[in-house]
Design a protein around this motif. Structure first.
Motif, short mmCIF file in Angstrom:
data_model
loop_
_atom_site.label_atom_id
_atom_site.label_comp_id
_atom_site.label_asym_id
_atom_site.label_seq_id
_atom_site.Cartn_x
_atom_site.Cartn_y
_atom_site.Cartn_z
N SER A 269 0.82 -1.22 0.00
CA SER A 269 0.00 0.00 0.00
C SER A 269 0.84 1.26 0.00
O SER A 269 0.63 2.15 0.83
CB SER A 269 -0.92 0.00 1.23
OG SER A 269 -0.16 -0.12 2.43
N ILE A 274 -1.95 3.37 -3.62
CA ILE A 274 -3.18 3.97 -3.09
C ILE A 274 -3.78 4.90 -4.13
O ILE A 274 -5.00 4.91 -4.34
CB ILE A 274 -2.89 4.71 -1.77
CG1 ILE A 274 -2.45 3.70 -0.69
CG2 ILE A 274 -4.12 5.48 -1.29
CD1 ILE A 274 -1.88 4.35 0.55
N ARG A 278 -7.50 4.73 -6.06
CA ARG A 278 -8.42 5.86 -6.19
C ARG A 278 -8.78 6.17 -7.64
O ARG A 278 -9.92 6.53 -7.95
CB ARG A 278 -7.81 7.10 -5.53
CG ARG A 278 -7.74 7.01 -4.00
CD ARG A 278 -7.44 8.38 -3.39
NE ARG A 278 -7.52 8.31 -1.93
CZ ARG A 278 -6.46 8.42 -1.13
NH1 ARG A 278 -5.25 8.62 -1.64
NH2 ARG A 278 -6.60 8.35 0.17
N ILE A 321 -8.49 -3.80 0.49
CA ILE A 321 -8.99 -2.43 0.36
C ILE A 321 -9.18 -2.10 -1.11
O ILE A 321 -8.33 -2.41 -1.95
CB ILE A 321 -8.03 -1.43 1.03
CG1 ILE A 321 -8.04 -1.65 2.54
CG2 ILE A 321 -8.40 0.01 0.68
CD1 ILE A 321 -7.09 -0.75 3.30
N VAL A 326 -11.07 2.82 0.46
CA VAL A 326 -9.72 3.38 0.61
C VAL A 326 -9.71 4.67 1.42
O VAL A 326 -8.69 4.99 2.06
CB VAL A 326 -9.08 3.61 -0.79
CG1 VAL A 326 -9.80 4.71 -1.55
CG2 VAL A 326 -7.58 3.91 -0.66
N LEU A 335 -3.02 2.91 6.06
CA LEU A 335 -2.56 3.27 4.73
C LEU A 335 -1.54 4.41 4.74
O LEU A 335 -0.77 4.56 3.78
CB LEU A 335 -3.76 3.69 3.87
CG LEU A 335 -4.75 2.56 3.53
CD1 LEU A 335 -5.95 3.15 2.78
CD2 LEU A 335 -4.08 1.48 2.70
#
Length: 342
Positions: A269, A274, A278, A321, A326, A335
């Protein structure tokens, strides 16, 4: 008494009982509020603990080092933070263990880049009276304890999620690329075996067409995934077994505008992964807790050095996740933990 920080409620179900019984409770039994051990153990303050991580160029391992530093600060431990610049540099790790022996460390926390190559150095350390706690990747010689995710189970979580994604796309028999960081590392072997098992449970006709090894080189990972997308126009998924592989897959998929047709499931992560979750270039990440590895590793190393018995094996678990979760508050610390290069 020091408190463990940055243990997200997102993994609480996986670790709460084990951690309370094996880690925190054991720590309380071993250490009183003044920083000295109870029950006849040696004092904790001033205990020399060297932490040797897999690499200092990775956010994942920098988070582990930050956890170690926090534990050192909380317990007044004389801490050294070390690691090679790359996970492929096994010789440097051996040298770092040898340096710890020369410095007279009381204990070592080791995230080994090999299950076997550091055995001799670890044996020499233990022969010198140095306690060794291993994290993330178990070694095949003796140590005082191990802290790490059950990577077969975590891989199964990845395989199950990949099957769900393929099913949603109407591609239960789809073709999948395995993008891997290194060859032969037991952690990654376990993840892949678990992935295959989790995938086969409900998507038995899905086909893993190849494994590409990128040697933890991001540009190589991007190139390999791009090559697979070109050679296999109907590629349905990519399983990436670490952060470099995941970031590489995300970049390649985004470059080819293939997010809608190629499912990506990755481990770890870091910020790039991340961001990929998104923006949709990664569909799901399997998240561990390296901060916990570092904190608990130092706690257990100090316990062992003080003649207390740490848990033989501790699994903090992993959590899946995706875009829908998230940004949930419960995952914020997991995270976005602190990081340090040592």
């Amino acid at each position: 008494m020091a408190r463990i920080r940055f243990v997200s409620s997102g993994v609480a179900a996986a670790l709460a009982v084990v951690f309370a019984a094996g880690g925190v409770a054991a720590g309380k039994a071993a250490f009183d509020d003044s920083g000295s051990s109870s029950g006849g153990g040696a004092a904790v303050g001033g205990t020399k603990v060297d932490v040797i991580t897999k690499a200092t160029d990775s956010d994942f391992w920098q988070s582990m080092l930050a956890g170690s530093k926090q534990a050192g600060d909380d317990f007044g431990i004389d801490l050294g933070l070390f690691g090679p610049t790359s996970e492929t540099d096994i010789e440097e790790q051996v040298s770092l263990v040898e340096n710890s022996i020369s410095r007279g460390a009381d204990a070592i926390v080791l995230a080994s880049n090999s299950s076997t190559a550091l055995n001799g150095a670890v044996d020499r350390a233990r022969d010198a009276g140095i306690k060794v706690i291993t994290v993330d990747n178990a070694i095949t010689t003796e140590a005082e304890g191990f802290i790490g995710t059950d990577n077969v189970k975590a891989g199964e979580q990845a395989g199950v999620r990949m099957c769900e994604l393929l099913t949603d796309k109407g591609q239960k028999d789809g073709k999948i690329l395995h993008e891997s960081s290194t060859s032969g590392q037991q952690v990654l072997v376990d993840r892949f075996n678990g992935f295959k098992s989790g995938l086969a449970a409900k998507c038995p006709d899905a086909e893993i067409i190849q494994t590409s090894v990128n040697d933890n080189d991001l540009n190589k990972a991007v190139s390999q995934v791009n090559d697979a997308l070109t050679a296999t126009p109907d590629l349905a998924g990519v399983f990436a077994d670490n952060n470099t592989s995941g970031t590489g897959a995300a970049k390649a998929v985004a470059e080819r505008n293939a997010s809608d047709r190629v499912a990506v499931v990755a481990f770890d992560s870091d910020p790039a992964e991340i961001a990929g979750v998104r923006d949709g270039s990664i569909d799901a990440i399997i998240v561990q807790n390296p901060f916990f590895f570092g904190y608990q590793g130092v706690v257990e190393a100090a316990m062992a050095a003080g003649d207390s018995t740490p848990p033989v094996r501790l699994d903090p678990g992993a959590v899946v996740i995706d875009k829908s979760t998230v940004d949930e508050a419960q995952y914020e610390q997991l995270l976005n933990p602190p990081k340090t290069k040592g």
